[in-house]
Motif scaffolding. Structure first.
Motif, PDB file in Angstrom:
ATOM      1  N   UNK A 161       0.621  -1.270   0.045  1.00  0.00           N
ATOM      2  CA  UNK A 161       0.025  -0.082   0.006  1.00  0.00           C
ATOM      3  C   UNK A 161       0.901   1.369   0.072  1.00  0.00           C
ATOM      4  N   UNK A 162       2.186   1.034   0.616  1.00  0.00           N
ATOM      5  CA  UNK A 162       2.940   2.405   0.693  1.00  0.00           C
ATOM      6  C   UNK A 162       3.437   2.571  -0.598  1.00  0.00           C
ATOM      7  N   UNK A 163       3.836   1.671  -1.571  1.00  0.00           N
ATOM      8  CA  UNK A 163       4.467   1.793  -2.851  1.00  0.00           C
ATOM      9  C   UNK A 163       3.311   2.452  -3.696  1.00  0.00           C
ATOM     10  N   UNK A 164       2.112   1.842  -3.580  1.00  0.00           N
ATOM     11  CA  UNK A 164       0.680   2.261  -4.347  1.00  0.00           C
ATOM     12  C   UNK A 164       0.433   3.533  -4.248  1.00  0.00           C
ATOM     13  N   UNK A 165       0.597   4.161  -3.035  1.00  0.00           N
ATOM     14  CA  UNK A 165       0.246   5.450  -2.642  1.00  0.00           C
ATOM     15  C   UNK A 165       1.280   6.330  -3.193  1.00  0.00           C
ATOM     16  N   UNK A 166       2.564   6.196  -3.278  1.00  0.00           N
ATOM     17  CA  UNK A 166       3.633   6.662  -3.650  1.00  0.00           C
ATOM     18  C   UNK A 166       3.732   6.882  -5.103  1.00  0.00           C
ATOM     19  N   UNK A 167       3.485   5.690  -5.830  1.00  0.00           N
ATOM     20  CA  UNK A 167       3.340   6.003  -7.469  1.00  0.00           C
ATOM     21  C   UNK A 167       2.078   6.631  -7.671  1.00  0.00           C
ATOM     22  N   UNK A 168       0.713   6.581  -6.966  1.00  0.00           N
ATOM     23  CA  UNK A 168      -0.475   7.438  -7.148  1.00  0.00           C
ATOM     24  C   UNK A 168      -0.203   8.860  -7.068  1.00  0.00           C
ATOM     25  N   UNK A 169       0.742   9.185  -6.028  1.00  0.00           N
ATOM     26  CA  UNK A 169       0.830  10.403  -5.877  1.00  0.00           C
ATOM     27  C   UNK A 169       1.631  11.122  -7.230  1.00  0.00           C
ATOM     28  N   UNK A 170       2.767  10.371  -7.612  1.00  0.00           N
ATOM     29  CA  UNK A 170       3.563  10.607  -8.606  1.00  0.00           C
ATOM     30  C   UNK A 170       2.808  10.808  -9.842  1.00  0.00           C
ATOM     31  N   UNK A 171       1.933   9.777 -10.221  1.00  0.00           N
ATOM     32  CA  UNK A 171       1.065   9.980 -11.489  1.00  0.00           C
ATOM     33  C   UNK A 171       0.056  11.037 -11.488  1.00  0.00           C
ATOM     34  N   UNK A 172      -0.403  11.273 -10.053  1.00  0.00           N
ATOM     35  CA  UNK A 172      -1.348  12.519 -10.107  1.00  0.00           C
ATOM     36  C   UNK A 172      -0.704  13.663 -10.464  1.00  0.00           C
ATOM     37  N   UNK A 173       0.710  13.905 -10.146  1.00  0.00           N
ATOM     38  CA  UNK A 173       1.128  15.093 -10.428  1.00  0.00           C
ATOM     39  C   UNK A 173       1.473  14.997 -12.000  1.00  0.00           C
ATOM     40  N   UNK A 174       1.954  14.055 -12.540  1.00  0.00           N
ATOM     41  CA  UNK A 174       2.014  13.912 -13.977  1.00  0.00           C
ATOM     42  C   UNK A 174       0.651  14.409 -14.760  1.00  0.00           C
ATOM     43  N   UNK A 175      -0.346  13.733 -14.468  1.00  0.00           N
ATOM     44  CA  UNK A 175      -1.845  14.292 -14.854  1.00  0.00           C
ATOM     45  C   UNK A 175      -2.104  15.880 -14.760  1.00  0.00           C
ATOM     46  N   UNK A 176      -1.502  16.359 -13.568  1.00  0.00           N
ATOM     47  CA  UNK A 176      -1.700  17.710 -12.965  1.00  0.00           C
ATOM     48  C   UNK A 176      -1.108  18.713 -13.986  1.00  0.00           C
ATOM     49  N   UNK A 177       0.084  18.392 -14.428  1.00  0.00           N
ATOM     50  CA  UNK A 177       0.996  19.296 -15.270  1.00  0.00           C
ATOM     51  C   UNK A 177       0.163  19.801 -16.443  1.00  0.00           C
ATOM     52  N   UNK A 178      -0.301  18.964 -17.525  1.00  0.00           N
ATOM     53  CA  UNK A 178      -1.032  19.479 -18.705  1.00  0.00           C
ATOM     54  C   UNK A 178      -2.043  20.505 -18.210  1.00  0.00           C
ATOM     55  N   UNK A 179      -2.850  20.346 -17.184  1.00  0.00           N
ATOM     56  CA  UNK A 179      -3.938  21.129 -16.554  1.00  0.00           C
ATOM     57  C   UNK A 179      -3.414  22.669 -16.235  1.00  0.00           C
ATOM     58  N   UNK A 180      -2.247  22.556 -15.620  1.00  0.00           N
ATOM     59  CA  UNK A 180      -1.656  24.027 -15.178  1.00  0.00           C
ATOM     60  C   UNK A 180      -1.185  24.482 -16.461  1.00  0.00           C
ATOM     61  N   UNK A 181      -0.445  23.760 -17.430  1.00  0.00           N
ATOM     62  CA  UNK A 181      -0.023  24.699 -18.553  1.00  0.00           C
ATOM     63  C   UNK A 181      -1.246  25.107 -19.267  1.00  0.00           C
TER      64      UNK A 181
END
Length: 65
Positions: free
Chosen positions: A19-39
């Motif tokens: 669950x820790x690895x899942x949460x870490x990867x989930x957070x990183x991928x969430x940031x990847x999805x957030x970048x195009x929205x910010x741009x």
């Protein structure tokens, strides 16, 4: 669409494994999805203010002379 499917499968498998690895990867991928929205928001603000600026990431690429 395909990226969302990969995202769902990846986070499900990693969360089932650890669950820790899942949460870490989930957070990183969430940031990847957030970048195009910010741009996109930056581009919309520039357009509303009447400023003509190159695109943030690909603005330096010239296809036509």
């Amino acid at each position: 669409m395909a990226l969302s499917i990969v995202y769902g499968i990846l986070t499900t498998v990693l969360t089932a494994t650890s669950w820790r690895l899942g949460l870490a990867v989930d957070g990183i991928l969430w940031l990847v999805f957030l970048v195009p929205i910010i741009l996109a928001v930056i581009g919309i603000i520039n357009a509303v203010n009447g400023k003509m600026k190159p695109l943030p990431v690909i603005g330096g690429i010239k296809i036509l002379k």
